[in-house]
Design a protein around this motif. Structure first.
Motif, PDB file in Angstrom:
ATOM      1  N   UNK A 148      12.622   5.030 -10.606  1.00 60.27           N
ATOM      2  CA  UNK A 148      12.622   3.626 -10.403  1.00 60.27           C
ATOM      3  C   UNK A 148      10.640   2.898 -11.083  1.00 60.27           C
ATOM      4  N   UNK A 149      10.305   2.051 -11.281  1.00 60.06           N
ATOM      5  CA  UNK A 149       8.852   1.348 -11.494  1.00 60.06           C
ATOM      6  C   UNK A 149       8.605   0.631 -10.489  1.00 60.06           C
ATOM      7  N   UNK A 150       7.603   1.283  -9.984  1.00 60.54           N
ATOM      8  CA  UNK A 150       6.743   0.897  -8.873  1.00 60.54           C
ATOM      9  C   UNK A 150       5.494   0.336  -9.647  1.00 60.54           C
ATOM     10  N   UNK A 166       8.786 -10.655  -4.509  1.00 64.31           N
ATOM     11  CA  UNK A 166       8.074 -10.108  -3.396  1.00 64.31           C
ATOM     12  C   UNK A 166       7.490  -8.811  -4.300  1.00 64.31           C
ATOM     13  N   UNK A 167       8.118  -8.170  -5.214  1.00 63.94           N
ATOM     14  CA  UNK A 167       7.343  -6.805  -5.389  1.00 63.94           C
ATOM     15  C   UNK A 167       7.803  -5.436  -4.992  1.00 63.94           C
ATOM     16  N   UNK A 168       9.328  -5.773  -4.503  1.00 63.49           N
ATOM     17  CA  UNK A 168       9.360  -4.418  -3.282  1.00 63.49           C
ATOM     18  C   UNK A 168      10.491  -4.108  -4.441  1.00 63.49           C
ATOM     19  N   UNK A 169      10.561  -2.751  -4.698  1.00 60.61           N
ATOM     20  CA  UNK A 169      11.629  -2.087  -5.073  1.00 60.61           C
ATOM     21  C   UNK A 169      13.466  -2.045  -3.995  1.00 60.61           C
ATOM     22  N   UNK A 170      12.970  -1.903  -3.365  1.00 60.44           N
ATOM     23  CA  UNK A 170      13.940  -2.535  -1.913  1.00 60.44           C
ATOM     24  C   UNK A 170      13.666  -3.284  -1.113  1.00 60.44           C
ATOM     25  N   UNK A 171      14.408  -4.246  -0.631  1.00 60.71           N
ATOM     26  CA  UNK A 171      14.521  -4.769   0.647  1.00 60.71           C
ATOM     27  C   UNK A 171      15.770  -4.647   1.563  1.00 60.71           C
ATOM     28  N   UNK A 172      15.692  -4.522   2.925  1.00 60.31           N
ATOM     29  CA  UNK A 172      16.586  -4.505   4.233  1.00 60.31           C
ATOM     30  C   UNK A 172      16.821  -6.125   3.986  1.00 60.31           C
ATOM     31  N   UNK A 199       0.842  -8.600 -11.343  1.00 60.65           N
ATOM     32  CA  UNK A 199       0.236  -8.728  -9.805  1.00 60.65           C
ATOM     33  C   UNK A 199      -1.277  -8.378  -9.397  1.00 60.65           C
ATOM     34  N   UNK A 200      -2.177 -10.033  -9.852  1.00 63.45           N
ATOM     35  CA  UNK A 200      -3.373  -9.257  -8.983  1.00 63.45           C
ATOM     36  C   UNK A 200      -3.224  -9.482  -7.347  1.00 63.45           C
ATOM     37  N   UNK A 201      -4.058  -8.681  -6.434  1.00 65.72           N
ATOM     38  CA  UNK A 201      -4.674  -8.986  -5.593  1.00 65.72           C
ATOM     39  C   UNK A 201      -3.838  -8.660  -4.167  1.00 65.72           C
ATOM     40  N   UNK A 202      -2.447  -8.245  -4.832  1.00 68.17           N
ATOM     41  CA  UNK A 202      -1.728  -7.725  -3.711  1.00 68.17           C
ATOM     42  C   UNK A 202      -2.145  -6.591  -3.255  1.00 68.17           C
ATOM     43  N   UNK A 203      -2.730  -5.453  -2.903  1.00 69.14           N
ATOM     44  CA  UNK A 203      -2.778  -4.315  -3.248  1.00 69.14           C
ATOM     45  C   UNK A 203      -4.357  -4.534  -1.875  1.00 69.14           C
ATOM     46  N   UNK A 204      -4.805  -3.761  -0.667  1.00 70.30           N
ATOM     47  CA  UNK A 204      -5.802  -3.877  -0.241  1.00 70.30           C
ATOM     48  C   UNK A 204      -5.723  -1.746  -0.450  1.00 70.30           C
ATOM     49  N   UNK A 228       1.164  -0.629  -0.013  1.00 68.33           N
ATOM     50  CA  UNK A 228      -0.078   0.087   0.007  1.00 68.33           C
ATOM     51  C   UNK A 228       0.915   1.094  -0.023  1.00 68.33           C
ATOM     52  N   UNK A 229       2.196   0.629   1.224  1.00 69.27           N
ATOM     53  CA  UNK A 229       2.898   2.129   0.779  1.00 69.27           C
ATOM     54  C   UNK A 229       3.220   2.963  -0.093  1.00 69.27           C
ATOM     55  N   UNK A 230       3.371   2.051  -1.118  1.00 72.37           N
ATOM     56  CA  UNK A 230       4.476   1.992  -2.008  1.00 72.37           C
ATOM     57  C   UNK A 230       3.712   2.120  -3.477  1.00 72.37           C
ATOM     58  N   UNK A 231       2.280   2.215  -3.215  1.00 67.53           N
ATOM     59  CA  UNK A 231       0.990   2.217  -4.704  1.00 67.53           C
ATOM     60  C   UNK A 231       0.646   4.695  -4.138  1.00 67.53           C
ATOM     61  N   UNK A 232       0.311   3.713  -3.058  1.00 69.89           N
ATOM     62  CA  UNK A 232      -0.253   5.325  -1.596  1.00 69.89           C
ATOM     63  C   UNK A 232       0.171   5.758  -1.200  1.00 69.89           C
ATOM     64  N   UNK A 233       2.029   6.198  -0.988  1.00 73.02           N
ATOM     65  CA  UNK A 233       1.922   6.587   0.546  1.00 73.02           C
ATOM     66  C   UNK A 233       1.824   7.631   0.666  1.00 73.02           C
TER      67      UNK A 233
END
Length: 326
Positions: A305-307, A237-243, A315-320, A178-183
């Motif tokens: 970056x591509x979000x 995981x469809x994430x730009x950055x991981x730690x 990636x259906x169903x990932x975002x609430x 959610x944060x990646x799309x609608x921060x």
């Protein structure tokens, strides 16, 4: 002598792969980690990819939870791609190193105190949970918390927005999407706990009686580490950055998915293990190359970056979603 050892290792590898026709695994439905075919299943995808890179085939049956466990115990299934550790399971399973975590956090409306140190601090609150999800027995054995059941995390979010519950318990990974799309919208409307309230590491677990179970686990652990370093883990995981602590020095590096790092330092990165910490002078890994700080990253990577979009057909169903509430 060295040549002889290399030949023996190569022969052993061939022998292992030849003996394992295909791992017959089982899991239940726990989105977005495990799910039925054609639905997002990031844990299954991580495990299947790591095993494939180790030249080990696998398939997973999706069943009710009790049939998963009894089937593994009886030898009907070789194991599961996404299990938690318990004392009972230790008696008959061999575990990988943890490759992901269920990090359950509290989310409320802006102004709600969601930074709770323990479940005891939820006394008297109505907490939205999803029916059938495995939150752990410690949540369901308390009579001081009013649990409100829904059919999905989206339903819980709707109830939260409409004031029907005080907080919802949700996996941190879904909130990261959610944060990646609608921060800005998420930060304006929602209060998100800084630390997870419940943490459950996920393991690939195999029946200890399965031939080569320990060798399979060893190969899997190696491939997962490689996937984290080369960006494959992020992509799944469809994430730009991981730690993640890639180099084993005790401090986490920020690992990029692909070759577009953005035009400025990332504001946040998803920590795949809640116990890992990133140093103040953050280090970066891009395409398996290590950079000591942001300024040392070559300009060719500093592109927008591509979000992933919440409506991305890949990636259906990932975002609430926050919008379209009743």
């Amino acid at each position: 002598m060295l040549k002889y050892i290399i030949i023996l290792l190569f022969i052993a590898s061939i022998s292992l792969n030849a003996q394992i026709q295909s791992l017959n695994l089982a899991s239940d439905v726990y989105p977005p980690f495990t799910n039925t075919i054609n639905n997002t299943s990031v844990a299954l995808d991580l495990v299947n990819t790591a095993l494939k890179r180790a030249e080990i085939n696998s398939n997973t049956s999706i069943l009710p939870w009790d049939r998963v466990i009894t089937g593994i115990e009886a030898g009907v299934f070789d194991g599961s791609a996404a299990l938690w550790k318990t004392a009972e399971r230790d008696e008959y399973l061999v575990y990988s190193e943890p490759y992901l975590e269920n990090q359950l956090i509290l989310v409320g409306l802006t102004g709600t105190d969601v930074n709770k140190g323990s479940l005891d601090e939820l006394t008297g609150m109505s907490v939205g949970v999803v029916r059938g999800y495995g939150y752990g027995n410690e949540l369901f054995t308390r009579d001081n918390i009013h649990l409100v059941y829904s059919g999905s995390d989206q339903e819980n979010l709707n109830k939260l927005i409409n004031g029907e519950i005080d907080v919802m318990l949700v996996d941190k990974l879904l909130i990261e999407y959610m944060l990646q799309i609608h921060l800005n919208e998420v930060r304006d409307k929602l209060a998100i706990s800084r630390e997870p309230l419940i943490v459950k590491p996920l393991y690939l677990a195999l029946n200890e009686n399965l031939p080569y179970s320990h060798e399979i686990i060893e190969s899997f652990n190696k491939e997962i580490k490689s996937m984290i370093a080369d960006g494959t883990y992020n992509r799944i995981l469809n994430l730009n950055w991981i730690s993640a602590d890639v180099d084993g020095d005790g401090m986490a590096e920020l690992v990029l998915n692909g070759d577009k790092a953005g035009t400025s330092e990332p504001m946040n990165a998803y920590s795949i293990f809640s116990s890992s910490h990133t140093a103040d002078n953050r280090e970066y890994i891009i395409e398996n190359n290590h950079y000591q700080d942001w300024n040392s990253i070559p300009k060719k990577y500093k592109q927008k970056s591509r979000v992933q979009s919440s409506t991305d057909p890949e990636n259906p169903g990932l975002i609430i979603k926050l919008e379209d509430q009743n």
